[in-house]
Design a protein around this motif. Structure first.
Motif, short mmCIF file in Angstrom:
data_model
loop_
_atom_site.label_atom_id
_atom_site.label_comp_id
_atom_site.label_asym_id
_atom_site.label_seq_id
_atom_site.Cartn_x
_atom_site.Cartn_y
_atom_site.Cartn_z
N ALA A 206 -6.83 -22.53 18.29
CA ALA A 206 -6.78 -24.14 17.68
C ALA A 206 -5.41 -24.68 18.61
CB ALA A 206 -6.60 -23.95 16.13
N LEU A 207 -4.22 -24.07 18.37
CA LEU A 207 -3.27 -24.75 19.10
C LEU A 207 -3.17 -24.84 20.60
CD1 LEU A 207 -0.43 -22.89 16.84
CD2 LEU A 207 -1.30 -25.37 16.34
N SER A 208 -3.79 -23.83 21.21
CA SER A 208 -3.95 -23.98 22.79
C SER A 208 -4.83 -25.27 23.07
CB SER A 208 -4.46 -22.93 23.22
OG SER A 208 -5.91 -22.51 22.79
N ARG A 209 -5.56 -25.58 21.94
CA ARG A 209 -6.54 -26.81 22.09
C ARG A 209 -6.15 -28.12 22.22
NH1 ARG A 209 -11.94 -24.48 19.47
NH2 ARG A 209 -12.70 -23.61 21.34
N ILE A 210 -4.50 -28.16 22.08
CA ILE A 210 -4.11 -29.48 22.22
C ILE A 210 -3.95 -29.84 23.50
CG2 ILE A 210 -1.72 -30.53 21.97
CD1 ILE A 210 -0.79 -28.79 19.71
N LEU A 211 -3.89 -28.91 24.70
CA LEU A 211 -4.20 -29.13 26.10
C LEU A 211 -5.33 -29.64 26.21
CD1 LEU A 211 -2.07 -25.88 26.96
CD2 LEU A 211 -1.43 -28.23 27.53
N PHE A 212 -6.38 -28.99 25.56
CA PHE A 212 -7.86 -29.36 25.82
C PHE A 212 -8.10 -30.81 25.41
CE2 PHE A 212 -12.32 -29.11 25.23
CZ PHE A 212 -12.84 -28.04 26.08
N ARG A 213 -7.64 -31.11 24.27
CA ARG A 213 -7.90 -32.60 23.81
C ARG A 213 -7.24 -33.73 24.48
NH1 ARG A 213 -8.23 -37.21 22.28
NH2 ARG A 213 -9.33 -38.16 20.61
N ALA A 214 -5.66 -33.33 24.69
CA ALA A 214 -4.99 -34.43 25.32
C ALA A 214 -5.28 -34.73 26.69
CB ALA A 214 -3.40 -33.91 25.43
N PRO A 215 -4.99 -36.15 27.29
CA PRO A 215 -5.64 -36.42 28.60
C PRO A 215 -4.70 -35.93 29.75
CG PRO A 215 -4.49 -37.94 27.45
CD PRO A 215 -4.47 -37.12 26.51
N ASP A 216 -3.54 -35.44 29.45
CA ASP A 216 -2.61 -34.73 30.39
C ASP A 216 -1.46 -33.80 29.83
OD1 ASP A 216 -0.37 -36.60 29.65
OD2 ASP A 216 -1.47 -38.20 30.78
N LEU A 217 -0.76 -33.10 30.51
CA LEU A 217 0.46 -32.41 30.18
C LEU A 217 1.48 -33.14 29.37
CD1 LEU A 217 1.40 -29.75 32.61
CD2 LEU A 217 0.59 -29.41 30.43
N ASP A 218 1.76 -34.55 29.85
CA ASP A 218 2.79 -35.13 29.04
C ASP A 218 2.18 -35.58 27.73
OD1 ASP A 218 4.41 -35.02 31.25
OD2 ASP A 218 3.78 -37.07 32.12
N SER A 219 1.02 -35.87 27.42
CA SER A 219 0.46 -36.19 26.25
C SER A 219 0.43 -35.15 25.38
CB SER A 219 -0.88 -36.74 26.31
OG SER A 219 -1.02 -38.09 27.28
N GLU B 208 3.47 -41.31 15.07
CA GLU B 208 3.31 -42.17 14.04
C GLU B 208 2.78 -41.47 12.71
OE1 GLU B 208 0.73 -45.39 14.55
OE2 GLU B 208 1.54 -46.16 16.28
N TYR B 209 2.66 -39.93 12.90
CA TYR B 209 2.14 -39.19 11.71
C TYR B 209 3.10 -37.94 11.50
CZ TYR B 209 -2.05 -42.08 12.62
OH TYR B 209 -2.93 -43.01 12.77
N SER B 210 2.62 -37.13 10.30
CA SER B 210 3.75 -36.23 9.85
C SER B 210 2.93 -34.93 10.42
CB SER B 210 3.54 -36.03 8.32
OG SER B 210 2.43 -35.64 7.98
N PRO B 211 3.98 -33.99 10.71
CA PRO B 211 3.54 -32.76 11.18
C PRO B 211 2.39 -32.07 10.32
CG PRO B 211 5.88 -32.64 11.13
CD PRO B 211 5.56 -34.12 10.52
N LEU B 212 2.21 -32.39 9.11
CA LEU B 212 1.41 -31.70 8.44
C LEU B 212 -0.20 -32.44 8.87
CD1 LEU B 212 0.05 -29.70 6.38
CD2 LEU B 212 0.50 -31.77 4.59
N PHE B 213 -0.20 -33.74 8.92
CA PHE B 213 -1.27 -34.44 9.56
C PHE B 213 -1.70 -33.87 10.93
CE2 PHE B 213 -3.78 -38.11 11.44
CZ PHE B 213 -4.60 -38.19 10.17
N LEU B 214 -0.51 -33.81 11.71
CA LEU B 214 -0.99 -33.24 13.12
C LEU B 214 -1.54 -32.03 13.22
CD1 LEU B 214 2.29 -34.78 15.11
CD2 LEU B 214 -0.01 -35.84 14.72
N LEU B 215 -1.12 -31.13 12.20
CA LEU B 215 -1.45 -29.64 12.30
C LEU B 215 -2.91 -29.69 11.84
CD1 LEU B 215 -1.18 -26.83 12.61
CD2 LEU B 215 -0.18 -26.56 10.43
N VAL B 216 -3.16 -30.37 10.58
CA VAL B 216 -4.67 -30.28 10.09
C VAL B 216 -5.66 -30.81 11.29
CG1 VAL B 216 -6.06 -31.52 8.57
CG2 VAL B 216 -3.86 -30.45 7.89
N ALA B 217 -5.17 -32.08 11.95
CA ALA B 217 -5.95 -32.66 12.96
C ALA B 217 -6.34 -31.76 14.07
CB ALA B 217 -5.04 -34.05 13.43
N VAL B 218 -5.25 -30.74 14.42
CA VAL B 218 -5.78 -29.95 15.63
C VAL B 218 -6.53 -28.84 15.05
CG1 VAL B 218 -4.53 -27.78 16.68
CG2 VAL B 218 -3.35 -29.84 16.49
N TYR B 219 -6.48 -28.40 13.72
CA TYR B 219 -7.60 -27.64 13.28
C TYR B 219 -8.74 -28.43 13.25
CZ TYR B 219 -4.02 -24.45 11.67
OH TYR B 219 -2.73 -23.71 11.39
#
Length: 472
Positions: A378-391, A226-237
């Protein structure tokens, strides 16, 4: 009993008062602290106090048996028993369903229809921390780096000490046990330093971590499409700084409370996002945990002296990933960090062979190295924050294949993130001088600052969210 709750403040006030009254009565003081620690843990779930006691008993008995024996075979058997009991309990509560699910998926892949039932297991809070803390004692005795204690009461207090039992720092016996053998005397300066740490911890948690979670991180990870790539990138940081403020905030509070009671705990963070490499990041991030894996796993399987150093590094970092959670996303998280650490080690060796400095020397090269290391972390922490690999894959896909221009940035969210970044990169001496100035201020001003800060945090904080590392 959360650190942010009124219950905890009342509990701490009682424990602090009793601790002051019992300063000249060492045994009574330690008995009180042990009872308080078990009460604190039982407020989360009274049933698992027996587990805490079991872990303490196993490692206490194993430690004494290892020290008492001159037979290498007997010593190894006692160490194996302690490892099997401690890690077996940890594996059952934390990983049994992960193993069952993985086995079921493997059987389905090779053609068998497997619908293996999962166990109804509730993860005891803090189990990863007190398991490693008690095991470090046994391992150090086996290696001849620690003497076994004769007091089960002291060892049980070391394992269950309430400031650290839930999320560390993972304290070594050689750091804490001498303080129990010779209890520190009353020290006004230590208490002032403890109060500063507690204040700093609550600021990190309530004014930074919780705000970043509500304003940026939680919305992005709840529905990335539902969000733009910019918003998603800032959220990762933002998540990277949320995680840092959350865990380092807990550590500050834990260290501060310990200081109020007369004990010193190790520092757990050293400006991790100023790291010039992924290897350097792990020397600065959650130091008590990363040093545990370095000392007891990496060195234990050979380190750089025995076997293949790169295989040893991969094993260590996969174990670090799995320690954080039972899921393939955490396995991949460990593989990514292990890969970068292996590459950095190989690159340093190549540079040294050519007579070049292994680390960046110029200011520009250093800034670039810090920037690149942070991107990996920071980018590897997408795996840390997401509940599973698919997410995690869905989040990355939304970043790479924009389907929305929605970027609901808020002034508060961006402001807090920018302030977090600024504070992280300011000279460390500034904060030291600010802490000294607070300690030198009149009591009336100190009290006014505490009241004003408490009111400000209550107004800014979006709510009393649990500390992130409680799930580990």
């Amino acid at each position: 009993m959360s650190f942010q709750s009124l219950h905890f403040f009342l509990f701490l006030a009682v424990v602090f008062g009793l601790n002051r009254l019992l300063l000249r009565h060492a045994d009574a003081r330690k008995n009180m602290l042990l009872a308080a620690s078990y009460y604190f843990y039982m407020c989360w779930d009274w049933r698992y106090a027996a587990l805490l006691l079991f872990m303490s008993g196993v490692n206490f008995v194993a430690g004494r048996a290892i020290e008492a024996s001159s037979s290498a075979t007997v010593r190894k058997r006692w160490l194996a028993a302690a490892l099997l009991a401690s890690l077996g309990v940890l594996a059952y509560f934390k990983y049994v369903n992960f193993f069952i699910e993985s086995a079921g998926q493997l059987l389905n892949t090779v053609g068998f229809e497997a619908n293996l039932p999962l166990l109804q297991v509730l993860l005891p809070i803090g189990i990863s921390f007190f398991t490693f803390q008690s095991l470090s004692y046994t391992l150090d005795i086996y290696r001849g780096k620690e003497k076994a204690t004769d007091s089960f009461r002291d060892f049980a207090l070391f394992v269950a000490f309430f400031p650290t039992v839930l999320s560390g720092p993972i304290t070594r016996a050689r750091q804490f046990m001498p303080q129990l053998e010779h209890l520190p005397k009353d020290d006004e300066k230590r208490m002032e330093e403890g109060l500063v740490l507690i204040l700093r911890g609550f600021i990190k948690k309530m004014a930074f971590a919780d705000v970043l979670a509500v304003q940026l991180v939680n919305p992005a990870f709840a529905a990335p499409s539902e969000y733009s790539p910019l918003f998603l990138l800032v959220a990762v940081y933002a998540f990277s700084f949320q995680l840092y403020m959350d865990l380092s905030g807990y550590t500050d509070i834990a260290r501060g409370v310990a200081k109020l009671l007369g004990f010193d705990l190790m520092e757990n963070f050293d400006r991790p996002y100023q790291a010039t490499s992924v290897s350097n990041f792990w020397q600065r991030w959650h130091i008590s945990m990363s040093s545990f894996f370095r000392d007891y796993l990496y060195f234990g399987i050979g380190g750089s002296k025995h076997g293949n150093v790169y295989i040893n590094l991969y094993i260590t970092f996969v174990a670090i990933g799995i320690w954080h959670g039972a899921g393939w996303n955490f396995v991949l998280y460990g593989v990514i960090h292990g890969s970068f650490v292996c590459f950095e080690r190989w690159r340093r060796g190549c540079r040294e062979a050519r007579g070049l400095s292994p680390e960046p020397t110029s200011a520009g090269a250093r800034l670039l190295a810090i920037f690149l290391a942070f991107q990996v972390v920071a980018l590897s922490r997408i795996l840390f924050r997401a509940p599973d690999l698919d997410s995690a894959a869905a989040y990355v896909s939304a970043m790479l294949q924009p389907v929305s221009n929605n970027a609901p940035f808020t002034l508060m969210g961006l402001g807090v993130l920018l302030l977090a970044v600024l504070l992280h990169y300011l000279p460390k001496g500034w904060f030291t001088r600010a802490a000294v100035a607070y300690c030198r201020a009149p009591v009336v001003l100190q009290g006014g600052a505490i009241v004003g800060l408490a009111l400000s945090l209550a107004a800014l904080s979006p709510g009393g969210a649990s500390f992130i590392y409680f799930q580990f």
